[in-house]
Design an enzyme around this catalytic site. Sequence first.
Site, PDB file in Angstrom:
ATOM      1  N   LYS A 125      73.463  21.740  61.110  1.00  0.00           N
ATOM      2  CA  LYS A 125      73.924  21.946  59.733  1.00  0.00           C
ATOM      3  C   LYS A 125      73.908  23.440  59.459  1.00  0.00           C
ATOM      4  O   LYS A 125      73.153  24.179  60.098  1.00  0.00           O
ATOM      5  CB  LYS A 125      72.972  21.231  58.758  1.00  0.00           C
ATOM      6  CG  LYS A 125      73.549  20.990  57.390  1.00  0.00           C
ATOM      7  CD  LYS A 125      74.431  19.753  57.337  1.00  0.00           C
ATOM      8  CE  LYS A 125      75.111  19.628  55.990  1.00  0.00           C
ATOM      9  NZ  LYS A 125      75.821  18.342  55.860  1.00  0.00           N
ATOM     10  N   ASP A 165      80.877  20.371  53.485  1.00  0.00           N
ATOM     11  CA  ASP A 165      79.797  19.714  52.747  1.00  0.00           C
ATOM     12  C   ASP A 165      79.945  20.239  51.314  1.00  0.00           C
ATOM     13  O   ASP A 165      81.055  20.660  50.933  1.00  0.00           O
ATOM     14  CB  ASP A 165      78.423  20.067  53.349  1.00  0.00           C
ATOM     15  CG  ASP A 165      77.278  19.229  52.772  1.00  0.00           C
ATOM     16  OD1 ASP A 165      77.116  18.075  53.191  1.00  0.00           O
ATOM     17  OD2 ASP A 165      76.543  19.717  51.886  1.00  0.00           O
TER      18      ASP A 165
END
Length: 444
Positions: A125, A165
């Site tokens: 991430k 995201d």
Amino acid sequence: MQRIDEVMDEVLKRNPAEPEFHQAVREVLETLAPSIEKHPKYQDYALLERLVEPERQIIFRVPWIDDEGKVQVNRGYRVEFNSALGPYKGGLRFHKSVNRNIIKFLGFEQIFKNALTNQGIGGGKGGSDFDPHGKSDNEVMRFCQSFMTELYRHIGDMTDVPAGDIGVGGREIGYLFGQYKRLTNRFEAGVLTGKGLGWGGSLVRTEATGYGTVLFAQSMMHTRSERLEGARVVISGSGNVATYAVEKAQQLGAVPVTISDSSGWVYDPEGIDVELLRQVKEVERGRVSDYANRKKGAVFNTKGNVWQVECDVALPCATQNELNEDDARTLLKNGCKVVSEGANMPCTPGAIELFQESHILYAPGKAANAGGVATSALEMRQNASRAKWSFDRAEHELTMIMEEIHDACLATAEEYGQPGNYVLGANIAGFERVADAMLDHGVI
Ligand code: NDP
């Protein structure tokens, strides 16, 4: 279990002041005892200690120039957490709250989520404390170019494949891809997912997370012979995940009645108009209050939150820890029977406990929102074979994957004597796939 307590203690000691990371690790470790007892090999070779330690963490300066000519400095992150099952894969988040703790919690969750998809992808991430709200397109472009000027050396279609995201959608992925291509002189389509449909993107990727969350809710309901048709659905958020959760819920005959953002929430008793929502959010980059101003019967509120609205199904699709114990109590009191997490870790541990005690259907994000990353893997598959699938084919594959994830969670929960416990099912099913691969690869 003593072994798990020791690992958790070490995590707390070695990662101070990282509460969301602690929360995410605790939530997984707490459920693993039955698997570790059944398979003592998972206690060997410091497997658990390695699992909670990212393989690599990259933190970098992102300088850029705003429209006034002033130099701004943000911080960029990429946490490459685990590559046992494939290249690191996970989104980039641009939000003012981003720090190492947030990226580590998201990266840790991503390991198990990606394992559940069975698509051969590891977990990672990244992101930045850059806040895209109120920035011009040119400012966003300059920021993305500066961000990629450092990130490009760490990623690649066989190494690490970022996606979107919070705060990172099609516009940002376009600017990031353009800069990657310029720096490397390679049209390496598989290096990013969520690309535009004209240059390597996959149909259904935009819709996938929201669609998948609703499909997961539907699969859970089928286990109790319940139907989504006619159900009242409460949804938080108004971004990518929320918008397509609204759309899929409507397609399946349900009535989604709320949306929200960080300034307030909208109650629209007739059902959210998804075309208007997309116009306001995706085209005009407006707020949910703009939606309420234009939709007859819709009311914008700044007090309370969406969880106070009576519903059958709740889909938290905004951000972490947005649904607490009090909210859970209110939902249960009002008759909510299903909670499917579109966001990552949106329910606090206290809220989850209440859902589980009351035996409603509750699905954790790492299972229920895995449709997004699964469709990213389908995008990578299309890029590798230079193919372009139809909407129907991509949606069919997504539907199959969501059913497989649902069934794997259910079967694993049953195998370990806790039928219907999707938290335990998701954690153990994901863990065992990653753990077996890690053991095969030796101590690395
Ligand atoms: P977007 O940026 O498209 O939308 C985020 C939405 O949540 C906005 O409405 C935003 O409101 C709201 N929000 C964000 N932070 C806060 C906050 N602190 N308080 C209140 N509201 C907030 O993001 P996505 O829809 O892509 O992501 C939503 C969630 O889903 C995240 O948890 C993400 O990690 C998760 N997720 C996303 C996937 C994807 O494919 N996009 C895949 C899997 C999970 P505002 O504009 O006011 O900030």
